[in-house]
Design a protein around this motif. Structure first.
Motif, PDB file in Angstrom:
ATOM      1  N   LYS A  28       6.845   6.455  -7.567  1.00  0.00           N
ATOM      2  CA  LYS A  28       6.918   5.057  -6.864  1.00  0.00           C
ATOM      3  C   LYS A  28       7.671   4.878  -5.563  1.00  0.00           C
ATOM      4  O   LYS A  28       8.704   5.516  -5.449  1.00  0.00           O
ATOM      5  CB  LYS A  28       7.239   3.940  -7.889  1.00  0.00           C
ATOM      6  CG  LYS A  28       6.388   3.677  -9.019  1.00  0.00           C
ATOM      7  CD  LYS A  28       5.005   3.182  -8.810  1.00  0.00           C
ATOM      8  CE  LYS A  28       4.409   2.889 -10.191  1.00  0.00           C
ATOM      9  NZ  LYS A  28       2.960   2.596  -9.804  1.00  0.00           N
ATOM     10  N   PRO A  29       7.312   3.882  -4.621  1.00  0.00           N
ATOM     11  CA  PRO A  29       8.110   3.751  -3.376  1.00  0.00           C
ATOM     12  C   PRO A  29       9.668   3.533  -3.633  1.00  0.00           C
ATOM     13  O   PRO A  29      10.314   4.110  -2.638  1.00  0.00           O
ATOM     14  CB  PRO A  29       7.419   2.578  -2.433  1.00  0.00           C
ATOM     15  CG  PRO A  29       6.087   2.539  -3.264  1.00  0.00           C
ATOM     16  CD  PRO A  29       6.143   3.178  -4.711  1.00  0.00           C
ATOM     17  N   TRP A  30       9.799   2.702  -4.455  1.00  0.00           N
ATOM     18  CA  TRP A  30      11.171   2.524  -4.654  1.00  0.00           C
ATOM     19  C   TRP A  30      12.178   3.455  -5.429  1.00  0.00           C
ATOM     20  O   TRP A  30      13.112   3.391  -5.838  1.00  0.00           O
ATOM     21  CB  TRP A  30      11.497   1.179  -5.440  1.00  0.00           C
ATOM     22  CG  TRP A  30      10.479   1.098  -6.697  1.00  0.00           C
ATOM     23  CD1 TRP A  30      11.111   1.426  -7.879  1.00  0.00           C
ATOM     24  CD2 TRP A  30       9.348   0.529  -6.735  1.00  0.00           C
ATOM     25  NE1 TRP A  30       9.989   1.275  -8.903  1.00  0.00           N
ATOM     26  CE2 TRP A  30       8.966   0.664  -8.153  1.00  0.00           C
ATOM     27  CE3 TRP A  30       8.352  -0.042  -6.009  1.00  0.00           C
ATOM     28  CZ2 TRP A  30       7.692   0.191  -8.471  1.00  0.00           C
ATOM     29  CZ3 TRP A  30       7.053  -0.486  -6.450  1.00  0.00           C
ATOM     30  CH2 TRP A  30       6.885  -0.234  -7.859  1.00  0.00           C
ATOM     31  N   ARG A  32      12.200   6.650  -4.573  1.00  0.00           N
ATOM     32  CA  ARG A  32      12.222   7.731  -3.659  1.00  0.00           C
ATOM     33  C   ARG A  32      13.605   7.982  -3.202  1.00  0.00           C
ATOM     34  O   ARG A  32      14.209   8.852  -2.332  1.00  0.00           O
ATOM     35  CB  ARG A  32      11.434   7.600  -2.355  1.00  0.00           C
ATOM     36  CG  ARG A  32      10.120   7.842  -2.731  1.00  0.00           C
ATOM     37  CD  ARG A  32       9.083   8.170  -1.652  1.00  0.00           C
ATOM     38  NE  ARG A  32       7.849   7.806  -2.148  1.00  0.00           N
ATOM     39  CZ  ARG A  32       6.806   7.101  -1.554  1.00  0.00           C
ATOM     40  NH1 ARG A  32       7.181   6.360  -0.456  1.00  0.00           N
ATOM     41  NH2 ARG A  32       5.600   7.034  -2.140  1.00  0.00           N
ATOM     42  N   ASP A  33      14.808   7.072  -3.842  1.00  0.00           N
ATOM     43  CA  ASP A  33      16.178   7.272  -3.124  1.00  0.00           C
ATOM     44  C   ASP A  33      16.666   8.647  -3.069  1.00  0.00           C
ATOM     45  O   ASP A  33      17.209   9.261  -2.284  1.00  0.00           O
ATOM     46  CB  ASP A  33      17.113   6.605  -3.948  1.00  0.00           C
ATOM     47  CG  ASP A  33      17.087   6.487  -5.492  1.00  0.00           C
ATOM     48  OD1 ASP A  33      16.035   7.285  -6.019  1.00  0.00           O
ATOM     49  OD2 ASP A  33      17.920   5.932  -6.089  1.00  0.00           O
TER      50      ASP A  33
END
Lengths: 76, 159
Positions: A28-30, A32-33
């Motif tokens: 998910k985009p969030w 990708r840390d």
């Protein structure tokens, strides 16, 4: 007859486990840390990579294949 | 017959949903640094909901812009809720120490609200009008697009 049914059930269960799509977990985009960190990049130095690509392109008259850019249309 | 009917119904539904632009914004309640923010209490205000994370480079660029927007338009009824999606709160706090801001910062480490809003990229911002409908969805942040975004905010404030 009973063993055949049992085998079929086992086969079905095995297939269920093997072919379940748990390998296709989208990030998910969030999430990708970690992936966004510099040390996680496939290209460690964009400038050096650019130079390499240019040399490859001008000496061998070919580009692309390594990454997404230059899809092999012959237009760049 | 039933199958055909249901297929037609599904196609109809998807077509209708494609044309509906103003969708009601999902409601949420999230913790802030010292308190909490409830979306329902912001009814009647223009709300800019921005999803961000400390590791996201464009978010770093958007923060000064958000602060600018807040200082300019908060008196006219603009509320900014920047929802942080860092899994670790420490990272968010370090980021916030570098970018002091006056607007509301909420924390959603499990990304439940991000899922409600179907966030596709970081950062994502949603402009919500005074009646609680999403009127603009924007992904990413580029300085060239800032003026356009600002004009949308101005328009929403006039209504």
């Amino acid at each position: 007859m009973k063993t055949i049914t049992l085998k079929l059930v086992l086969l079905f269960l095995a297939a269920l486990v093997l072919f379940s799509s748990c390998a296709v977990q989208h990030v998910k985009p969030w999430e990708r840390d970690q992936l966004a960190q510099k040390k996680m990049q496939l290209i460690h130095d964009p400038t050096e990579n650019g130079l390499d690509e240019h040399i490859y392109f001008s000496k061998e008259a070919s580009s692309g294949g390594k990454s997404v850019g230059g899809g092999g249309c012959g237009c760049n | 017959m039933l199958i055909i009917r249901s297929v037609v119904f599904i196609i109809f539904c998807s077509l209708v949903s494609a044309f509906v632009v103003a969708a009601p914004a999902p409601s949420f309640t999230l913790p802030t640094a010292h308190d909490s923010v409830a979306f329902d209490s912001l009814r009647g205000k223009v709300v800019l909901v921005d999803f961000w994370a400390s590791w996201c480079d464009p978010c770093r660029k958007s923060f000064p812009w958000l602060e600018d927007m807040y200082l300019k338009y908060s008196k006219q009824g603009l509320t900014i809720v920047a929802i942080n999606l860092d899994a670790k709160r420490d990272n968010a706090d370090k980021f916030l120490a570098k970018f002091p801001s006056d607007f509301t910062i909420a924390f959603d480490p499990k990304a439940t609200v991000a899922q409600l809003y179907d966030v596709k990229a970081m950062p994502s911002s949603f402009l919500i009008d005074r009646t609680g409908n999403i009127i603009l969805t924007h992904t990413g942040f580029q300085e060239e697009q800032a003026d356009e975004l600002e004009s949308h905010v101005q328009e929403a404030l006039k209504k």
